[in-house]
Design an enzyme around this catalytic site. Structure first.
Site, short mmCIF file in Angstrom:
data_model
loop_
_atom_site.label_atom_id
_atom_site.label_comp_id
_atom_site.label_asym_id
_atom_site.label_seq_id
_atom_site.Cartn_x
_atom_site.Cartn_y
_atom_site.Cartn_z
N GLU A 264 5.10 -0.76 -21.42
CA GLU A 264 5.18 0.71 -21.42
C GLU A 264 4.18 1.30 -22.42
O GLU A 264 3.51 2.29 -22.15
CB GLU A 264 6.58 1.17 -21.77
N LYS B 195 20.39 -4.64 -22.32
CA LYS B 195 19.02 -4.25 -22.01
C LYS B 195 17.96 -5.22 -22.55
O LYS B 195 18.04 -5.68 -23.69
CB LYS B 195 18.70 -2.86 -22.60
N THR C 84 0.90 -1.16 0.00
CA THR C 84 0.00 0.00 0.00
C THR C 84 0.94 1.20 0.00
O THR C 84 2.01 1.14 0.65
CB THR C 84 -0.94 0.03 1.23
N HIS C 85 0.58 2.22 -0.70
CA HIS C 85 1.48 3.38 -0.91
C HIS C 85 2.81 2.94 -1.52
O HIS C 85 3.82 3.61 -1.33
CB HIS C 85 1.76 4.12 0.41
N TYR D 83 -30.32 15.42 -35.11
CA TYR D 83 -29.01 15.18 -35.72
C TYR D 83 -28.30 16.48 -36.05
O TYR D 83 -28.89 17.43 -36.56
CB TYR D 83 -29.16 14.34 -37.02
N SER E 236 18.01 -2.69 -26.67
CA SER E 236 18.45 -1.32 -26.85
C SER E 236 19.48 -1.31 -27.97
O SER E 236 20.28 -2.24 -28.10
CB SER E 236 19.09 -0.81 -25.55
N1 ARG Z 1 -21.39 10.95 -42.44
C1 ARG Z 1 -22.48 11.35 -41.59
C2 ARG Z 1 -22.14 11.01 -40.13
O1 ARG Z 1 -21.25 10.26 -39.93
C3 ARG Z 1 -23.72 10.64 -41.98
C4 ARG Z 1 -25.00 11.36 -41.78
C5 ARG Z 1 -25.06 12.61 -42.55
N2 ARG Z 1 -26.36 13.18 -42.52
C6 ARG Z 1 -26.57 14.39 -43.02
N3 ARG Z 1 -27.77 14.79 -42.99
N4 ARG Z 1 -25.64 15.12 -43.52
O2 ARG Z 1 -22.77 11.51 -39.22
#
Ligand code: ARG
Length: 459
Positions: free
Chosen positions: A292, A285, A157-158, A319, A279
């Site tokens: 990493e 090495k 711990t720590h 959208y 290395s």
């Molecule tokens: N390439 C667009 C996206 O990935 C698809 C939808 C585009 N729709 C639009 N009305 N321009 O979101």
């Protein structure tokens, strides 16, 4: 003027080439082609069932989409920025093959519900793959449990020596973490498994579609009940990337631990050489680069989560084109975490604990001090007093350069007259391990029953 399927007769000016280059997503969303075609097939079948296209037209569309899929898989589709995205490339290819019949596929569909559906299908498959990768890593740790059962390690711990534990108990700790990750994957999958196809642009459609049919064909559990929400919802993208960021965090912690353990200073573990690098200047090495990079790559996934949170912040319904920017961080997060997980399993399997180095260290660091304190508590000494008393013993022992068990009766009594040689019976890491009693502790019986539990669970 470039004729793109989305550019209607309302336009009298051609698209500026700079906008084409700026707004294209085909360079990254071509990865959605299989899911786009799957969605289109389900959509076309539903259109036919609803008499919006004829069975012959459906057959033509099905055949052409299959041919287009092969064309893409053979690397023969030429991606053109003026066609913006994968959806328009596939639709355009269909129109080139079928003419007017191809022009019917987009009936009662918008790219808004199309991309939302494609991305859900893609993410669902990707989550299923991640679950399998996680399972493989869990199994690799479980296989070590039996192999390393007799080995005792100092728990820290720590990053200071704390108490002795079984190595298997350590491995089980990682199995638990990855199990929680798998639960988050399942939870995320459950929530994303709702179909948005048929939401169209945002409001639904006046055409007589059957959304339940497409949802069923695409294996969705439910049909999303709000077209405004589902056509713009990207919660599942954020949730997936959060889940991936958690996995990356777990991998990063494990990588850091094994990097430390593999140093000459620790000397606890030998990493499999197939996963180490040399290395170019220092011939001696053997570097833990895979670990990493696993630690380093977690930064990308955590950064991707941040990118997505900021991307979605403040978007009005429904959208918005901003949403196109969700794909690079989503894809990159899956690619990164899948690559890390695919290397983690063989590293876990192939590493060897250096038993002699470890057991040589167990005598140092007073790992049995807490057990001694608990022994005194069992003999009626209040916890705070026992804690203080054992602290004094450790100070005397440190001064004398001895382990607690090496203190003479006189040294013990110099701290408290009630202390005598009987306390030696509880000292030493082996006895400390045996003395653990609580559920979930490193007691060998507890650990064995946990191994059994996980053996049943992970078959
Ligand atoms: N390439 C667009 C996206 O990935 C698809 C939808 C585009 N729709 C639009 N009305 N321009 O979101």
């Amino acid at each position: 003027m470039t004729v793109t399927p989305s550019r209607s007769g309302v336009f009298s000016a051609a698209t500026d080439k700079r906008l084409e280059a700026f707004s294209e997503s085909i360079s990254f969303d071509h990865r959605l082609y299989k899911h786009d075609i799957r969605g289109s097939l389900a959509h076309a079948r539903m259109l036919c069932q609803q008499k919006l296209i004829s069975p012959i037209e459906l057959q033509q569309i099905e055949e052409a989409l299959a041919a287009i899929q092969e064309q893409i898989e053979r690397g023969e589709m030429v991606f053109r920025p003026e066609l913006e995205d994968i959806h328009m490339h596939i639709e355009q290819a269909l129109i080139e093959r079928l003419g007017d019949v191809g022009r019917k596929l987009h009936t009662a569909r918008s790219r808004n519900d199309q991309v939302a559906t494609d991305l859900r299908l893609w993410t669902r498959d990707a989550l299923d793959r991640v679950d399998q990768w996680l399972l493989a890593v869990q199994r690799a740790f479980l296989a070590r449990c039996d192999r390393d059962l007799p080995i005792i390690l100092p728990a820290y711990t720590h990053l200071q020596r704390a108490q002795p534990v079984l190595a298997a108990h350590y491995w089980l700790a990682y199995i638990e973490k990855f199990q929680r990750d798998r639960q988050r994957v399942a939870d995320c999958r459950r929530r994303l498994n709702s179909c948005g196809l048929g939401a169209a642009a945002c409001a639904g459609t006046s055409l007589p579609i059957d959304r339940h049919a497409t949802a069923q064909e695409l294996g969705f559990e439910s049909v999303a009940s709000n077209s405004i929400d589902i056509s713009s919802d990207r919660d599942f993208v954020l949730e997936s990337v959060f889940v991936l960021a958690m996995i990356a965090e777990h991998l990063s912690g494990w990588a850091e631990e094994w990097i430390l353990w593999s140093t000459v200073e620790f000397g606890f573990i030998k990493l499999p050489q197939q996963f180490c690098t040399g290395s170019s200047i220092m011939p001696q090495k053997i570097n833990p680069d895979t670990l990493e990079l696993t630690r380093g790559k977690s930064a990308r996934v955590i950064g991707n989560l941040q990118t997505l949170l900021v991307l979605i912040k403040g978007l009005p319904l429904a959208y918005n084109r901003d949403l196109q920017e969700d794909k690079p961080p989503l894809f990159d997060s899956f690619d990164t975490v899948e690559a890390c997980l695919s290397l983690a399993a063989p590293i876990v399997e192939g590493a060897e604990l250096c038993r002699e180095n470890i057991s040589g260290r167990l005598e140092k660091g007073y790992l049995d001090a807490t057990t001694l304190m608990e022994h005194l508590i069992k003999n009626g000494i209040p916890q705070r007093s026992a804690h203080h008393l054992v602290g004094k013993l450790v100070a005397v022992a440190t001064e004398a350069g001895l382990p607690l068990a090496g203190l003479s009766d006189t040294q013990l009594m110099s701290v408290d007259l009630s202390l005598d040689g009987t306390i030696r019976e509880v000292l030493g890491v082996e006895k400390a391990i045996q003395s653990y009693q609580s559920f979930g502790s490193s007691n060998p019986e507890q650990v064995k029953s946990q191994i059994q539990f996980w053996t049943d669970q992970l078959q």
